[in-house]
Design an enzyme around this catalytic site. Sequence first.
Site, PDB file in Angstrom:
ATOM      1  N   HIS A 375       0.826  -1.191  -0.068  1.00 36.30           N
ATOM      2  CA  HIS A 375      -0.141   0.050  -0.045  1.00 36.30           C
ATOM      3  C   HIS A 375       0.752   1.279   0.008  1.00 36.30           C
ATOM      4  CE1 HIS A 375      -4.061  -1.849   0.983  1.00 36.30           C
ATOM      5  NE2 HIS A 375      -3.383  -2.638   1.642  1.00 36.30           N
ATOM      6  N   LYS A 567      -8.511  13.502   4.549  1.00 36.35           N
ATOM      7  CA  LYS A 567      -7.586  12.460   4.513  1.00 36.35           C
ATOM      8  C   LYS A 567      -6.742  12.736   5.909  1.00 36.35           C
ATOM      9  CE  LYS A 567      -6.115  14.100   0.625  1.00 36.35           C
ATOM     10  NZ  LYS A 567      -6.523  12.920  -0.082  1.00 36.35           N
ATOM     11  N   ARG A 568      -5.793  11.724   6.055  1.00 40.38           N
ATOM     12  CA  ARG A 568      -4.977  11.927   7.476  1.00 40.38           C
ATOM     13  C   ARG A 568      -4.155  12.969   6.973  1.00 40.38           C
ATOM     14  NH1 ARG A 568      -4.736   7.768  11.452  1.00 40.38           N
ATOM     15  NH2 ARG A 568      -3.096   9.158  12.174  1.00 40.38           N
ATOM     16  N   LYS A 573       0.873  14.498   1.739  1.00 38.22           N
ATOM     17  CA  LYS A 573      -0.470  14.614   0.921  1.00 38.22           C
ATOM     18  C   LYS A 573      -0.812  16.181   0.804  1.00 38.22           C
ATOM     19  CE  LYS A 573      -2.390  10.621   3.718  1.00 38.22           C
ATOM     20  NZ  LYS A 573      -3.164   9.699   2.497  1.00 38.22           N
ATOM     21  N   THR A 675      -8.533   6.660  -2.009  1.00 40.02           N
ATOM     22  CA  THR A 675      -9.911   6.296  -2.248  1.00 40.02           C
ATOM     23  C   THR A 675     -10.829   7.351  -1.736  1.00 40.02           C
ATOM     24  OG1 THR A 675      -9.576   5.303   0.073  1.00 40.02           O
ATOM     25  CG2 THR A 675      -9.421   3.686  -1.777  1.00 40.02           C
ATOM     26  N   LYS A 679     -14.472   8.429  -3.723  1.00 38.84           N
ATOM     27  CA  LYS A 679     -15.814   8.834  -3.237  1.00 38.84           C
ATOM     28  C   LYS A 679     -16.324   9.996  -3.697  1.00 38.84           C
ATOM     29  CE  LYS A 679     -14.042   5.880   0.629  1.00 38.84           C
ATOM     30  NZ  LYS A 679     -13.167   5.910   1.861  1.00 38.84           N
TER      31      LYS A 679
END
Length: 834
Positions: A375, A567-568, A573, A675, A679
């Site tokens: 992952h 998101k985290r 990110k 992911t 969504k």
Amino acid sequence: ASAKTSRKKTSAVSDDLKQFEVTTEEFKDCVVKHLHVTLGTDENKASKKAWWNATCAAVNEIVFERVTKTQKTHYQKDTRAVHYFSLEFLMGRFLKNNLTSVGLTDIAKQALEQLDLDFNEICEEEPDMALGNGGLGRLAACFVDSLATLGYPAIGYGIHYEHGLFTQEIQHGRQLERPDSWREYGNPWEICRPESIQEIPLYGYVETKYDEGGHIHKEWHPGRIIKGVPWDIPVVGYGAKTVNILRLWESRASDFFNWDVFNAGGYLDAQVENVQAETISKVLYPNDNTEAGKELRLIQQYFFCACSIKDIIRRYKRAHGNDWSKFTDQVVIQLNDTHPAVAIPELMRILVDRAEMHWDDAWAICQNVFAYTNHTLLPEALEKWSVRLFEKVLPRHLEIIYEINSRFLEDVVEPAFPDNDEVKRKLSIIEEGHEKMVRMGNLSVIASFKVNGVAEIHSQLVKSDLFPEFNQIWPDKLTNVTNGVTPRRWLKSCNPALSKLISEYVDDDWPVHLDKLQKLNDFADDSKFQKVFMQIKHDNKVELAKVIKSLTNIEVDPTALFDIQIKRLHEYKRQQLNLIHIMALYRRLLQNPDYDMPKRVFIFGAKAAPGYYMAKEIIYAINKVADRVNNDARIKDKLKVVFLPNYRVSLAEKMIPAADVSEQISLAGKEASGTGNMKLALNGAVTIGTLDGANIEIAEEAGEDNVVIFGLTVEEVKAKKAAGYNPWDYYYANEELKAVLDWFDTDYFTPGKPGELAEIKRSLLDYGDTYLTLADYASYSDAHKKIDRLYQDKPTWARMAIINTATMGKFNSDRSIQDYVNNIWKLTPCFIEE
Ligand code: Z15
């Protein structure tokens, strides 16, 4: 009164919804019955929590019976099954989801209304089951949903943590962590199975023995025995034909073992050992994409793997006795990342030491049982355990790992790379050096028959950058399965208005045939459809605005553009890129009150790992910027910034349907898949994103015109780093960027405390800007200008939003599961009788 009734008969896959023919009256009576006989209260004094419990109990009248039926059928038909090993399952809430699956949402809504209760309010009583950190854990949850929906025999194995992911509070702009106690007052969805308890050894030493024939035999004398108690959570497939289970292990002190200590007079010592035993399943490690390297974590991993393998073998033996020849026909184990990789030496130990199998036969079994999903490529997330720690906790497993390694280096690496010590050093499971380490990634690749990445580009990088030599040795082993999300939770149940519209224009079986959304493309330019579609988006934004008001007291205008990053919190990110751009917009508005842009609301949701200093600084900075911007009358509400506390599955279900823009802005090559991106697009948000992870495939599906791509590509990132990236170049070259970064040194956002945010600037300049934030800034800013233009053109925007929803069929987790089944698991769907 009972909710159990007759239903129609079709295939293993459910494509008709109205299956359980229960009337509103019957459902209502059933809830009231449970209020009395299960909850021990009555209509006059029942709390909302009691009503929620009673409603769950009513649903369980259907669910539990289907669990039994499913298990009985799988046993009778002796089906091959996948065993999904994961340290995380981020399940969220069940009530709405299970009602959706049994097709009783409307019935339950009406029944509760007749009881003077609000359906949504009752659903809000349910605590999230947050036994996961983020993407990896939520993926596992979507996968078990799809497995049940498609009728595949499957079981999810994990840990029954007492405390799931911490709840986040924001105080004076900073994150505070509070323990999560999701089952403090009981949980209606779980079933304890004391008849399937396992005993698990730990610590101790290994004795080498020789039998009469001079054969060596190893005997592990453990220092401790821990009891594993299984809790089963039903996983209800859509249509509720198959109801699989999640089996989560809780650790307890072993009465058997502690009895000795007690007899020896060590009563208090025994109690201390009890506490230690129960600590194993106490709490989920709160790191996402970083490894903690702690002893307790290794014990957690071994504990649940050992319990699960024993459980699998017990079930296998019930059907096949001591004949191991069918084992690999019946069992496949999917390792969700390397976290459960210790299952490999554990299975070897059972086969070689306990079943007294020859090494080669045992190894052949292992190599046909395990498959591994990678992952991440981030070096800090790749698991390594010190040999010293491994030896202390699992002495026999370390020996087995050494044996696997030496055979691999001799029999596989030597022929493929003769006399090549450099390759041997790289592929060895043991990393040599100051402190010897066990590389769990190498172990997983060597023992598995398939290894997959989670999006096309990620899987390419796994082959080319992470495991190139393994790919040379075994060209067919490394493969791709692009992630997906369950459309039942992430569209049907979280966005009922849009779902209804889709059912009218498409068909009502889209939740199991998501490709059918393509039909919406025909209406992308239909102005009537555009109006209805955008009205639903608006209504969802009105609802989210209420949530924002109640959680933060911030007023936002639902006609503004809602731009969401959820998101985290992680530097890769790049929430900091979003923040810097927001500050630039603020500055533009201050410099020019007529600056042309639609009203915008930037909304964040993110938890930081408690020990991740810079992530916490970024949360603080977002909140301080929000304070200043939201209360500055000069910009006339054209810009608002919201940080919603305690982001989690149930909050995501409220945010995602209300998003206009989806922020997917990781540095190219760093986000394996993502992911949330799927969504959001599925719910009609337009992606602003880099060419990273699944963004690339989303852009392919939606078309270049319907996403806004910016930033360096993977190749360009590599080139830039090779040429020697210097963030100062970008700082001096861009007046706006320089001004915004310099703002961090002032007290503009932290009145009276100049430089309180300065660490962020330092991370982007002095500490090297690891994730090339400054390099991508100009391109990101241009991309947002494009978003502004597009949003101001209503029909154009509506068209884009509709096409996004229409083209996301690929990202159904049913498709991911079908890919796993076809290429890795080789399962057959199993029809479950009435
Ligand atoms: C995690 O949530 C992910 C990867 C990890 O290695 C760990 Cl430890 C946690 C995420 C990826 O970051 C994300 O890109 C991916 O979509 C998700 O796993 C599911 O594959």
